[in-house]
Motif scaffolding. Structure first.
Motif, PDB file in Angstrom:
ATOM      1  N   ASP A   9      -1.642 -38.836  15.511  1.00  0.00           N
ATOM      2  CA  ASP A   9      -2.880 -39.454  16.007  1.00  0.00           C
ATOM      3  C   ASP A   9      -3.921 -39.355  14.908  1.00  0.00           C
ATOM      4  O   ASP A   9      -4.050 -38.321  14.243  1.00  0.00           O
ATOM      5  N   ASP A  10      -4.696 -40.437  14.680  1.00  0.00           N
ATOM      6  CA  ASP A  10      -5.684 -40.431  13.588  1.00  0.00           C
ATOM      7  C   ASP A  10      -6.994 -39.753  13.987  1.00  0.00           C
ATOM      8  O   ASP A  10      -7.845 -39.519  13.129  1.00  0.00           O
ATOM      9  N   GLU A  11      -7.174 -39.405  15.264  1.00  0.00           N
ATOM     10  CA  GLU A  11      -8.390 -38.723  15.692  1.00  0.00           C
ATOM     11  C   GLU A  11      -8.178 -37.208  15.607  1.00  0.00           C
ATOM     12  O   GLU A  11      -7.355 -36.635  16.324  1.00  0.00           O
ATOM     13  N   GLU A  12      -8.959 -36.581  14.723  1.00  0.00           N
ATOM     14  CA  GLU A  12      -8.786 -35.143  14.500  1.00  0.00           C
ATOM     15  C   GLU A  12      -9.028 -34.350  15.776  1.00  0.00           C
ATOM     16  O   GLU A  12      -8.300 -33.401  16.075  1.00  0.00           O
ATOM     17  N   ALA A  32      -0.017 -34.758  12.744  1.00  0.00           N
ATOM     18  CA  ALA A  32      -0.138 -35.627  11.567  1.00  0.00           C
ATOM     19  C   ALA A  32      -1.198 -36.682  11.852  1.00  0.00           C
ATOM     20  O   ALA A  32      -1.298 -37.179  12.982  1.00  0.00           O
ATOM     21  N   GLY A  33      -1.975 -37.048  10.811  1.00  0.00           N
ATOM     22  CA  GLY A  33      -3.074 -37.993  10.985  1.00  0.00           C
ATOM     23  C   GLY A  33      -2.690 -39.445  10.824  1.00  0.00           C
ATOM     24  O   GLY A  33      -3.486 -40.336  11.141  1.00  0.00           O
ATOM     25  N   ASP A  34      -1.491 -39.721  10.329  1.00  0.00           N
ATOM     26  CA  ASP A  34      -1.044 -41.117  10.202  1.00  0.00           C
ATOM     27  C   ASP A  34       0.484 -41.155  10.255  1.00  0.00           C
ATOM     28  O   ASP A  34       1.158 -40.116  10.240  1.00  0.00           O
ATOM     29  N   GLU A  37       2.556 -39.590   7.163  1.00  0.00           N
ATOM     30  CA  GLU A  37       2.564 -38.130   7.221  1.00  0.00           C
ATOM     31  C   GLU A  37       3.477 -37.657   8.363  1.00  0.00           C
ATOM     32  O   GLU A  37       4.222 -36.669   8.220  1.00  0.00           O
ATOM     33  N   GLY A  38       3.421 -38.372   9.474  1.00  0.00           N
ATOM     34  CA  GLY A  38       4.261 -38.009  10.611  1.00  0.00           C
ATOM     35  C   GLY A  38       5.748 -38.114  10.294  1.00  0.00           C
ATOM     36  O   GLY A  38       6.533 -37.234  10.648  1.00  0.00           O
ATOM     37  N   LEU A  39       6.146 -39.182   9.591  1.00  0.00           N
ATOM     38  CA  LEU A  39       7.552 -39.352   9.222  1.00  0.00           C
ATOM     39  C   LEU A  39       8.004 -38.256   8.260  1.00  0.00           C
ATOM     40  O   LEU A  39       9.145 -37.773   8.340  1.00  0.00           O
ATOM     41  N   LYS A  40       7.099 -37.848   7.355  1.00  0.00           N
ATOM     42  CA  LYS A  40       7.420 -36.744   6.442  1.00  0.00           C
ATOM     43  C   LYS A  40       7.634 -35.445   7.213  1.00  0.00           C
ATOM     44  O   LYS A  40       8.528 -34.658   6.883  1.00  0.00           O
ATOM     45  N   MET A  41       6.814 -35.222   8.233  1.00  0.00           N
ATOM     46  CA  MET A  41       6.948 -33.994   9.022  1.00  0.00           C
ATOM     47  C   MET A  41       8.239 -34.006   9.852  1.00  0.00           C
ATOM     48  O   MET A  41       8.852 -32.954  10.063  1.00  0.00           O
ATOM     49  N   GLU A  63       5.250 -49.835  14.202  1.00  0.00           N
ATOM     50  CA  GLU A  63       6.085 -49.714  13.012  1.00  0.00           C
ATOM     51  C   GLU A  63       6.622 -48.287  12.870  1.00  0.00           C
ATOM     52  O   GLU A  63       7.777 -48.071  12.511  1.00  0.00           O
ATOM     53  N   VAL A  64       5.771 -47.312  13.178  1.00  0.00           N
ATOM     54  CA  VAL A  64       6.203 -45.901  13.127  1.00  0.00           C
ATOM     55  C   VAL A  64       7.324 -45.667  14.138  1.00  0.00           C
ATOM     56  O   VAL A  64       8.326 -45.003  13.851  1.00  0.00           O
TER      57      VAL A  64
END
Length: 449
Positions: A9-12, A32-34, A37-41, A63-64
């Motif tokens: 989620d992009d909202e901290e 993850a903020g995007d 980054e989420g796919l890397k995690m 797309e994610v």
């Protein structure tokens, strides 16, 4: 070990709130903020579930989601979407998301959805594991037999497993027809789909149609709700029709239509239901004799017997008895206290004629395991009937004239003599002839011209 959930989620503030809420529920949370980054995690951590916002920078949520499903097809993903974006959430579910929730949402509601998704995922994993175990079990069976006749059967099973051709299994009761049917299924591309068996002899004819094809609410007294039939349940998999020779002519006609069209209607319904199923049928009857007698449809027989497989009786594959007996010992000896079968007991098993075939062997070994008080099964642990060898039956000395002889007439003479000898007692007459009472009655009804 607690489940680990990834929040994308992009909202901290949303990430912080969700992490704290999940930690209070004893989950481990990663954020993850995007999407990138989420796919890397996902690549770095072992994640059990993803909470994915639809509106993300760089790479949008859809797309994610597609990338996650490509890399981790079974990973549950719950979509978080703003009110008014329901159509996008529905599209995401169609693309593989497990569920969705709209902002603003109640944390308790989200936690319930997470628990539900994880439970479903666990059940799916368990089903896949069990199917894999079954598949391996039946694959191993293809290598277990020493007898040439069964090796021929297993070689044919290997060759036809991935086709969709209908198979007809024949052989005496207890020869393992259902085991071979399951082996075919679990060796095929349909292995991850249902294997649905029905014993046609065990279901009354007036109920068999609704069992096979299902029914609509109100179709008959007691039909309080719509019910799917066995063919519908097996869609994508295999239907095993055991004791097909016991099916009435009326039901044979209805089954023939399904074989031809792969479609049917519910009892009491008008909608045509199409299914993709492979059909395997089995019988201990002589269907060709039944055809000649007018009790089995010729067109159905040829539809069923695209690939006929006859299973030999156990007395014709005695080299398999030691391995089968030890397999059943391991199956029933839960304490693992029995190390094997004594030579004397094994000799008895080898010499016995096994009229009940593998099923009788299984029952004999189960009994032996229960009463065994040593580390090996002994002759005394086997049924009395096996311990006392039967006298050899007298052989009839029959002269065959040059013009030949009628087997049907000879059979009827033997039946008449057996009935005369027993004063018309069908059970005793069947015993004298070495057949079951039902087989005797069948021959009496269909053999007399």
């Amino acid at each position: 070990m607690p489940h680990r959930i990834l929040i994308i989620d992009d909202e901290e503030r949303m990430r912080w709130v969700l992490c704290k809420a999940l930690e209070q529920e004893s989950y481990e949370a990663e954020a993850a903020g995007d999407g990138i980054e989420g796919l890397k995690m996902l690549d770095k951590h072992s994640i059990d579930l993803v909470l994915l916002d639809m509106r993300l920078p760089i790479m949008d949520g859809m797309e994610v989601l597609k990338r996650i499903k490509e890399l981790y097809p079974s990973l549950p993903v719950i979509i978080i979407t703003a009110y008014g974006s329901i159509e996008m959430a529905v599209a995401a579910v169609k693309a593989g998301a497990t569920d969705y929730i709209t902002k603003p949402f109640d944390i308790d509601e989200l936690v319930i959805q997470i628990k539900k998704a994880l439970d479903v995922h666990r059940l799916v994993d368990e089903v896949e594991f069990l199917r894999s175990e079954l598949s391996q079990r039946y694959q191993d069976m293809l290598l277990s037999s020493k007898s040439p006749c069964m090796q021929e059967v297993y070689e044919l099973v290997r060759r036809i497993a991935d086709s969709d051709a209908t198979v007809l299994l024949t052989g005496e009761s207890g020869t393992g027809k259902e085991v071979i049917a399951r082996t075919i299924h679990y060796s095929s591309r349909r292995a991850d789909k249902p294997f649905v068996a029905i014993n046609c002899a065990a279901v009354p004819d007036n109920l068999l149609e609704s069992e096979l094809f299902g029914y609509e609410k109100g179709a008959f007294t007691g039909a309080v709700a719509r019910k799917a039939g066995r063919f519908e349940v097996a869609d994508g998999g295999t239907v095993f029709l055991d004791e097909i020779g016991e099916m009435s002519m009326n039901m044979q006609a209805k089954l023939l239509r399904v074989l031809q069209e792969r479609s049917f209607e519910h009892l009491g319904g008008n909608d045509v239901i199409s299914v993709d199923v492979r059909i395997i049928a089995a019988t201990n009857k002589d269907l060709q004799y039944a055809m000649k007698s007018g009790y089995f449809r010729e067109d159905l027989y040829y539809r069923l017997s695209v690939i006929p497989i006859n299973l030999p009786p156990l007395r014709e594959r005695k080299e398999d008895i030691p391995d089968l007996a030890l397999y059943f010992v391991n199956k029933f000896d839960k304490r693992k206290a029995i190390k094997g079968i004594s030579k004397q007991a094994m000799d008895i098993l080898r010499l016995y004629s096994w009229p009940g075939n593998i099923r009788e062997l299984e029952n004999a070994i189960e009994r032996a395991v229960i009463i065994c008080d040593t580390n090996a099964i002994q002759p005394a642990h086997l049924p009395i009937s096996m311990q006392t060898p039967k006298k050899e039956s007298s052989v009839l000395d029959i002269d065959i004239p040059d013009e030949g002889i009628s087997m049907e007439a000879l059979e009827m003479q033997l039946i008449k003599k057996a009935l005369d000898k027993t004063g018309g007692n069908q059970t005793k007459a069947a015993k004298l002839l070495g057949i079951t009472r039902s087989a005797l009655i069948y021959r009496m009804q269909h053999g007399i011209t």
